[in-house]
Design an enzyme around this catalytic site. Structure first.
Site, PDB file in Angstrom:
ATOM      1  N   TYR A  36       7.577  15.999  25.659  1.00 42.10           N
ATOM      2  CA  TYR A  36       8.317  16.291  24.086  1.00 42.10           C
ATOM      3  C   TYR A  36       8.697  16.014  22.994  1.00 42.10           C
ATOM      4  O   TYR A  36       8.179  16.070  22.729  1.00 42.10           O
ATOM      5  CB  TYR A  36       8.810  17.779  24.682  1.00 42.10           C
ATOM      6  N   LYS A  66       3.853  13.820  39.614  1.00 44.56           N
ATOM      7  CA  LYS A  66       2.986  13.102  39.555  1.00 44.56           C
ATOM      8  C   LYS A  66       3.167  11.555  39.723  1.00 44.56           C
ATOM      9  O   LYS A  66       2.501  10.521  39.549  1.00 44.56           O
ATOM     10  CB  LYS A  66       2.251  13.453  37.972  1.00 44.56           C
ATOM     11  N   ASP A  77      -0.686  19.176  40.669  1.00 46.33           N
ATOM     12  CA  ASP A  77      -1.731  19.461  40.163  1.00 46.33           C
ATOM     13  C   ASP A  77      -1.108  20.711  41.850  1.00 46.33           C
ATOM     14  O   ASP A  77      -2.065  21.488  42.013  1.00 46.33           O
ATOM     15  CB  ASP A  77      -2.817  18.878  40.990  1.00 46.33           C
ATOM     16  N   ASP A 107       7.122  23.489  31.903  1.00 49.97           N
ATOM     17  CA  ASP A 107       6.080  24.784  31.413  1.00 49.97           C
ATOM     18  C   ASP A 107       5.325  25.153  31.829  1.00 49.97           C
ATOM     19  O   ASP A 107       5.265  26.547  31.648  1.00 49.97           O
ATOM     20  CB  ASP A 107       6.080  23.120  29.519  1.00 49.97           C
ATOM     21  N   ASP A 137       5.299  29.139  33.140  1.00 45.87           N
ATOM     22  CA  ASP A 137       4.442  30.152  32.778  1.00 45.87           C
ATOM     23  C   ASP A 137       3.403  30.652  33.734  1.00 45.87           C
ATOM     24  O   ASP A 137       3.282  32.161  33.906  1.00 45.87           O
ATOM     25  CB  ASP A 137       3.549  29.592  31.911  1.00 45.87           C
TER      26      ASP A 137
END
Ligand code: IPM
Ligand code: MG
Length: 371
Positions: A142, A189, A221, A245, A249
């Site tokens: 970001y 990851k 994942d 993020d 959600d």
């Protein structure tokens, strides 16, 4: 306690839901004898319209000179369709997080028994779900260097983390796990990304100081899949900015509606409390937005200042409203209860420390006699 609260209600449904959160805070201050002082300031698309700046200097000053920020939502369709617009509402939120040093974003997923049927998952899959995501909020992709070649045919976003950035949020996540079910999952990851390998090393080292917390690791994942297959396995999840993020959600809808999901963003000096949902412009001004996420964000604000009884009362009021079906239509299909009705119920419950006797009529009568 006296608290100065910056109120940045922002765009879309932000002002409507924040209004109900303030009603809730006022009911709490009246009941417990606190003084909450509100300082309103502009942010997002409305601030662009008025000041050509999504985060005007005056707003930042208000945020820096108050004890906490209550945030509504930002975003407007006129910017969504033009991702290259030089000035965008989101820039206001990102700058605010950076300027206030809000490096830890805490997003709990709460399940309500009454809403088991609302979850996109089968009831047996969501039974026992109680998880909290600690999302790093001021680093990673970001905030890394962004590049676009002159001929606009090449772009890059840099993802970087320092040991210290990882450590400070990991400390918070370990402490939270200690006070919960003592399990912490680092989502990364590390099979591909160097930054993830740094996260793994730092968090593993730190884990030695928290021997009572069981630490495990999941690739992002797989974590996205596990959140759907078996969300009850999680207690506290800690992860970097963009993974957090996306996963938060995903986690927020397990409970049935993103309209119920609150969050806290904290740093060493400042703190901000906001619903996870966005500005939902289609619903703005219609009175159908769910104020619960904003109301529960106000509860998180109180917890941040160790006002646990006060926060517990807000949560009890929200649970009672859901149990009695006093919910907006995102939660109860076809519901006629409005944003204000839900807020009135919560206000009444707090002031009387009991649910209104019989549904909406009483809520309205109750609140009008109170006000
Ligand atoms: C969130 C939002 C923001 C983010 C947007 C509005 C920039 O999605 O708070 O999760 O990506 O952090
Ligand atoms: Mg998001």
């Amino acid at each position: 306690m006296k608290l100065k609260i910056a109120v940045l209600s922002g765009d879309g449904i932000g002002p409507e839901v924040t209004h109900e959160a303030i009603k809730t805070l006022n009911a709490i201050s009246k009941t417990f004898g606190h003084t909450f002082e509100y300082h309103e300031a502009a942010v997002g698309a409305i601030a662009i319209d008025e000041f050509n700046d999504p985060l005007p200097e005056a707003t930042l000053t208000v945020c820096k000179t108050t004890d906490a920020v209550l945030f509504g939502a930002i975003g407007h369709p006129k910017y969504d369709n033009d991702p290259s617009a030089p000035v965008r509402p989101e820039q206001g939120l990102l700058k605010l997080r950076k300027e206030l040093g809000l490096y830890a974003n805490i997003r709990p997923t709460t399940m309500y028994a009454k809403l088991a049927d609302q979850s996109p998952l089968r009831p047996e899959r969501i039974a026992g779900v109680d998880l909290t995501i600690y999302r790093e909020l001021t680093g990673g992709i970001y905030f890394g260097e962004k590049k676009l070649s002159d001929d606009k045919t090449f772009a890059s976003d840099l993802c970087s983390y320092s040991e210290q950035e990882v450590e400070r949020i990991a400390v918070m996540a370990f402490k939270s796990a200690q006070n919960r079910r003592k399990k912490l999952t680092l989502v990364d990851k590390a099979n591909v990304l160097e930054t993830s390998r740094l996260w793994r090393r730092v968090v593993t080292e730190l884990g030695k100081q928290y021997p009572d917390v069981a630490l495990d690791f999941l690739f992002v994942d797989n974590a996205a899949m596990q959140l759907i297959l078996n969300p009850a396995q999680f207690d506290v999840i800690v992860t970097e900015n963009m993974f957090g993020d996306i996963l938060s959600d995903e986690a927020s809808v397990l409970g049935g509606s993103i309209g119920l999901a609150a969050s806290a963003s904290v740093g060493d000096k400042h703190s901000m409390f906001e619903p996870i949902h966005g500005s939902y412009p289609q619903a703005a001004g219609k009175g159908i937005a769910n104020p619960v996420a904003s109301i529960l964000s106000a509860a998180m604000l109180l917890e941040h200042f160790d006002l646990y009884d006060e926060a517990a009362l807000i949560k009890a009021a929200v649970t009672a409203s859901i149990d009695q079906g006093i919910s907006t239509q995102d939660v109860v299909a076809g519901s006629n209860y409005s944003t204000k009705d839900v807020g009135n119920f919560v206000e009444h419950y707090i002031l009387k420390q009991e649910a209104p006797v019989a549904g909406l009529d009483n809520v309205t009568i109750g609140s009008s006699t109170i006000i």
